[in-house]
Design an enzyme around this catalytic site. Structure first.
Site, PDB file in Angstrom:
ATOM      1  N   LYS A   1      43.396  40.435  40.852  1.00 55.25           N
ATOM      2  CA  LYS A   1      43.087  39.250  40.037  1.00 55.25           C
ATOM      3  C   LYS A   1      43.723  38.002  40.641  1.00 55.25           C
ATOM      4  O   LYS A   1      43.081  36.974  40.829  1.00 55.25           O
ATOM      5  CB  LYS A   1      43.555  39.431  38.601  1.00 55.25           C
ATOM      6  CG  LYS A   1      42.846  40.528  37.821  1.00 55.25           C
ATOM      7  CD  LYS A   1      43.218  40.515  36.334  1.00 55.25           C
ATOM      8  CE  LYS A   1      44.690  40.752  36.133  1.00 55.25           C
ATOM      9  NZ  LYS A   1      45.129  42.125  36.515  1.00 55.25           N
ATOM     10  N   THR A   2      45.026  38.113  40.967  1.00 52.13           N
ATOM     11  CA  THR A   2      45.719  36.948  41.533  1.00 52.13           C
ATOM     12  C   THR A   2      45.182  36.610  42.917  1.00 52.13           C
ATOM     13  O   THR A   2      44.926  35.451  43.239  1.00 52.13           O
ATOM     14  CB  THR A   2      47.230  37.210  41.603  1.00 52.13           C
ATOM     15  OG1 THR A   2      47.717  37.572  40.309  1.00 52.13           O
ATOM     16  CG2 THR A   2      47.986  35.970  42.078  1.00 52.13           C
TER      17      THR A   2
ATOM     18  N   ASP B   1      52.796  35.997  40.169  1.00 52.72           N
ATOM     19  CA  ASP B   1      51.424  35.521  39.983  1.00 52.72           C
ATOM     20  C   ASP B   1      51.419  34.040  39.623  1.00 52.72           C
ATOM     21  O   ASP B   1      50.697  33.235  40.217  1.00 52.72           O
ATOM     22  CB  ASP B   1      50.733  36.276  38.836  1.00 52.72           C
ATOM     23  CG  ASP B   1      50.445  37.716  39.156  1.00 52.72           C
ATOM     24  OD1 ASP B   1      50.876  38.184  40.223  1.00 52.72           O
ATOM     25  OD2 ASP B   1      49.784  38.382  38.349  1.00 52.72           O
TER      26      ASP B   1
ATOM     27  N   SER C   1      54.375  39.664  32.796  1.00 51.53           N
ATOM     28  CA  SER C   1      55.519  40.577  32.782  1.00 51.53           C
ATOM     29  C   SER C   1      55.809  40.942  34.235  1.00 51.53           C
ATOM     30  O   SER C   1      54.942  40.835  35.092  1.00 51.53           O
ATOM     31  CB  SER C   1      55.194  41.836  31.976  1.00 51.53           C
ATOM     32  OG  SER C   1      54.060  42.493  32.526  1.00 51.53           O
TER      33      SER C   1
ATOM     34  N   LYS D   1      48.797  31.222  33.970  1.00 50.25           N
ATOM     35  CA  LYS D   1      49.087  32.642  33.713  1.00 50.25           C
ATOM     36  C   LYS D   1      49.789  32.698  32.375  1.00 50.25           C
ATOM     37  O   LYS D   1      51.031  32.641  32.308  1.00 50.25           O
ATOM     38  CB  LYS D   1      49.966  33.206  34.835  1.00 50.25           C
ATOM     39  CG  LYS D   1      50.383  34.677  34.644  1.00 50.25           C
ATOM     40  CD  LYS D   1      49.333  35.656  35.118  1.00 50.25           C
ATOM     41  CE  LYS D   1      49.881  37.096  35.014  1.00 50.25           C
ATOM     42  NZ  LYS D   1      48.964  38.109  35.562  1.00 50.25           N
TER      43      LYS D   1
ATOM     44  N   GLU E   1      44.480  33.350  34.473  1.00 54.99           N
ATOM     45  CA  GLU E   1      44.559  34.760  34.849  1.00 54.99           C
ATOM     46  C   GLU E   1      45.118  35.600  33.702  1.00 54.99           C
ATOM     47  O   GLU E   1      46.178  35.279  33.150  1.00 54.99           O
ATOM     48  CB  GLU E   1      45.426  34.971  36.091  1.00 54.99           C
ATOM     49  CG  GLU E   1      45.402  36.451  36.515  1.00 54.99           C
ATOM     50  CD  GLU E   1      46.423  36.841  37.554  1.00 54.99           C
ATOM     51  OE1 GLU E   1      47.027  35.954  38.187  1.00 54.99           O
ATOM     52  OE2 GLU E   1      46.627  38.054  37.726  1.00 54.99           O
TER      53      GLU E   1
ATOM     54  N   THR F   1      45.070  46.649  36.077  1.00 58.92           N
ATOM     55  CA  THR F   1      46.153  45.912  36.716  1.00 58.92           C
ATOM     56  C   THR F   1      46.135  46.244  38.207  1.00 58.92           C
ATOM     57  O   THR F   1      45.601  47.270  38.620  1.00 58.92           O
ATOM     58  CB  THR F   1      47.510  46.308  36.087  1.00 58.92           C
ATOM     59  OG1 THR F   1      48.549  45.521  36.676  1.00 58.92           O
ATOM     60  CG2 THR F   1      47.831  47.771  36.278  1.00 58.92           C
ATOM     61  N   GLU F   2      46.681  45.305  38.996  1.00 57.64           N
ATOM     62  CA  GLU F   2      46.825  45.531  40.441  1.00 57.64           C
ATOM     63  C   GLU F   2      45.470  45.715  41.164  1.00 57.64           C
ATOM     64  O   GLU F   2      45.374  46.473  42.131  1.00 57.64           O
ATOM     65  CB  GLU F   2      47.706  46.764  40.707  1.00 57.64           C
ATOM     66  CG  GLU F   2      49.170  46.573  40.249  1.00 57.64           C
ATOM     67  CD  GLU F   2      49.927  45.519  41.069  1.00 57.64           C
ATOM     68  OE1 GLU F   2      50.389  44.540  40.480  1.00 57.64           O
ATOM     69  OE2 GLU F   2      50.009  45.666  42.292  1.00 57.64           O
TER      70      GLU F   2
HETATM   71  N1  LIG Z   1      41.616  42.133  49.455  1.00 55.90           N
HETATM   72  C1  LIG Z   1      42.940  42.240  49.604  1.00 55.90           C
HETATM   73  N2  LIG Z   1      43.481  42.267  50.844  1.00 55.90           N
HETATM   74  C2  LIG Z   1      44.812  42.381  51.006  1.00 55.90           C
HETATM   75  N3  LIG Z   1      45.713  42.466  50.015  1.00 55.90           N
HETATM   76  C3  LIG Z   1      45.198  42.455  48.743  1.00 55.90           C
HETATM   77  C4  LIG Z   1      43.818  42.327  48.483  1.00 55.90           C
HETATM   78  N4  LIG Z   1      43.639  42.359  47.133  1.00 55.90           N
HETATM   79  C5  LIG Z   1      44.857  42.491  46.589  1.00 55.90           C
HETATM   80  N5  LIG Z   1      45.801  42.534  47.548  1.00 55.90           N
HETATM   81  C6  LIG Z   1      47.244  42.723  47.328  1.00 55.90           C
HETATM   82  O1  LIG Z   1      47.377  43.824  46.421  1.00 55.90           O
HETATM   83  C7  LIG Z   1      48.420  43.553  45.459  1.00 55.90           C
HETATM   84  C8  LIG Z   1      47.793  43.522  44.055  1.00 55.90           C
HETATM   85  O2  LIG Z   1      46.926  42.383  43.977  1.00 55.90           O
HETATM   86  P1  LIG Z   1      47.106  41.323  42.793  1.00 55.90           P
HETATM   87  O3  LIG Z   1      48.553  41.018  42.580  1.00 55.90           O
HETATM   88  O4  LIG Z   1      46.203  40.181  43.049  1.00 55.90           O
HETATM   89  O5  LIG Z   1      46.587  42.219  41.567  1.00 55.90           O
HETATM   90  P2  LIG Z   1      46.470  41.762  40.055  1.00 55.90           P
HETATM   91  O6  LIG Z   1      45.229  42.357  39.494  1.00 55.90           O
HETATM   92  O7  LIG Z   1      46.628  40.285  39.956  1.00 55.90           O
HETATM   93  O8  LIG Z   1      47.751  42.482  39.393  1.00 55.90           O
HETATM   94  P3  LIG Z   1      48.399  42.156  37.943  1.00 55.90           P
HETATM   95  O9  LIG Z   1      47.622  42.969  36.959  1.00 55.90           O
HETATM   96  O10 LIG Z   1      49.837  42.602  38.097  1.00 55.90           O
HETATM   97  O11 LIG Z   1      48.292  40.693  37.709  1.00 55.90           O
HETATM   98  C9  LIG Z   1      49.026  42.221  45.870  1.00 55.90           C
HETATM   99  O12 LIG Z   1      50.129  42.475  46.753  1.00 55.90           O
HETATM  100  C10 LIG Z   1      47.909  41.544  46.650  1.00 55.90           C
HETATM  101  O13 LIG Z   1      48.386  40.580  47.585  1.00 55.90           O
HETATM  102  C1  LIG Z   2      53.245  44.724  35.081  1.00 59.94           C
HETATM  103  C2  LIG Z   2      51.795  44.732  35.524  1.00 59.94           C
HETATM  104  N1  LIG Z   2      51.725  44.306  36.928  1.00 59.94           N
HETATM  105  C3  LIG Z   2      50.966  43.775  34.689  1.00 59.94           C
HETATM  106  N2  LIG Z   2      51.509  42.437  34.811  1.00 59.94           N
HETATM  107  C4  LIG Z   2      50.906  44.167  33.221  1.00 59.94           C
HETATM  108  C5  LIG Z   2      49.947  45.303  33.004  1.00 59.94           C
HETATM  109  C6  LIG Z   2      49.769  45.607  31.533  1.00 59.94           C
HETATM  110  C7  LIG Z   2      48.862  46.811  31.290  1.00 59.94           C
HETATM  111  C8  LIG Z   2      48.719  47.139  29.816  1.00 59.94           C
HETATM  112  C9  LIG Z   2      47.805  48.357  29.643  1.00 59.94           C
HETATM  113  O1  LIG Z   2      46.560  48.158  29.578  1.00 59.94           O
HETATM  114  O2  LIG Z   2      48.292  49.499  29.691  1.00 59.94           O
HETATM  115 MG   LIG Z   3      48.013  39.150  38.989  1.00 62.61          MG
END
Ligand SMILES: Nc1ncnc2c1ncn2[C@@H]1O[C@H](COP(=O)(O)OP(=O)(O)OP(=O)(O)O)[C@@H](O)[C@H]1O
Ligand SMILES: C[C@H](N)[C@H](N)CCCCCC(=O)O
Ligand SMILES: [Mg+2]
Length: 227
Positions: free
Chosen positions: A16-17, A55, A42, A38, A117, A12-13
């Site tokens: 992806k988005t 997202d 959560s 999506k 996603e 996570t984080e």
């Molecule tokens: N290359 C980047 N440059 C600047 N900001 C970034 C970059 N990659 C990600 N971010 C920022 O980091 C944070 C996490 O990225 P993102 O939300 O895309 O992660 P995610 O994998 O989609 O998380 P989730 O598992 O919650 O869906 C966001 O605020 C996003 O805007």
């Molecule tokens: C809230 C967070 N940003 C994600 N949307 C959800 C992440 C779920 C992780 C589940 C796990 O593998 O432990």
């Molecule tokens: Mg995301």
């Protein structure tokens, strides 16, 4: 008939988005009509009486075709926790059939590319002993992996790719995203990933400032997806 791609990440984080938006923009620049989906979210807030996720809102905003929010995000849970736990708390079981129905409705549009996603990483529990990866497998959706560049990502990337391929799915491509701007020896880690990952490379995104975000698409090469 639309091409569908499932976006997963090493965690996570990891971006992806962020990367999905850049992929959608690259698709539009290539003349494609794109939609984002999506299925399970959560960490949602109540907006005009409807639970919405940042997202899904981002994917809706990036989509070429204007659709109601609910078509982008069938399952929206308020707490920012593992969705299967949120679903249990909300007494709203996550039904794969409903995720399938949502995708089918998007496929009825004029979209050329649909980006789905995930949430968290590849093995995301849905509850009742099911995983979101089971649904991707059943739908035979090609997968794009977002590798969040941070210490430990090599292991996470290789294990995720092993799991995707063990599930019988095609890896349509992978993106290296600078999730941690302070990762030490970034270049050496990037070189290691590029040597070890046997899948089409779709680009490498640096850590961008707010002002630079609109340039994210310039780091994406969608050519492998256009084949
Ligand atoms: N290359 C980047 N440059 C600047 N900001 C970034 C970059 N990659 C990600 N971010 C920022 O980091 C944070 C996490 O990225 P993102 O939300 O895309 O992660 P995610 O994998 O989609 O998380 P989730 O598992 O919650 O869906 C966001 O605020 C996003 O805007
Ligand atoms: C809230 C967070 N940003 C994600 N949307 C959800 C992440 C779920 C992780 C589940 C796990 O593998 O432990
Ligand atoms: Mg995301």
């Amino acid at each position: 008939m639309a091409n569908t791609f499932f976006i997963t990440g090493t965690d996570t984080e990891v971006g992806k988005t962020f990367v999905t938006r850049a992929l959608m923009q690259a698709g539009k620049e290539a003349g494609k009509q794109v939609l984002g989906y999506k299925p399970v979210a959560s960490g949602c807030e109540l907006i005009n009486g409807e639970l919405k996720n940042e997202d899904a809102l981002a994917l809706q905003a990036e989509s070429s075709i204007k659709l109601p929010y609910a078509m982008h995000n069938p399952y929206a849970f308020a707490p920012a926790i593992a969705p299967h736990i949120a679903a249990e708390q909300a007494a709203e079981p996550i039904e794969p059939a409903r995720i399938t129905e949502g995708l089918a409705r998007l496929k009825e549009t004029t979209a050329d590319w649909i980006f789905v996603e995930g949430a968290g990483g590849w093995r995301l529990p849905l509850g009742q002993g099911r995983f979101l990866s089971d649904w991707v497998k059943k739908e035979h959706i090609p997968v794009i992996l977002v590798v969040g560049a941070r210490l430990g990502c090599i292991n996470h990337a290789l294990l995720t790719l092993e799991a995707i391929r063990h599930d019988g799915l095609v890896v349509a491509g992978w993106v290296l995203n600078r999730a941690d701007a302070h990762m030490s020896h970034y270049e050496e880690n990037a070189a290691t990933l590029k040597a070890l990952i046997k899948a089409p490379f779709l680009g490498e995104l640096p850590r961008l400032t707010e002002e630079e975000i609109s340039t994210a698409v310039s780091y994406i090469d969608p050519a492998p997806l256009l084949k």
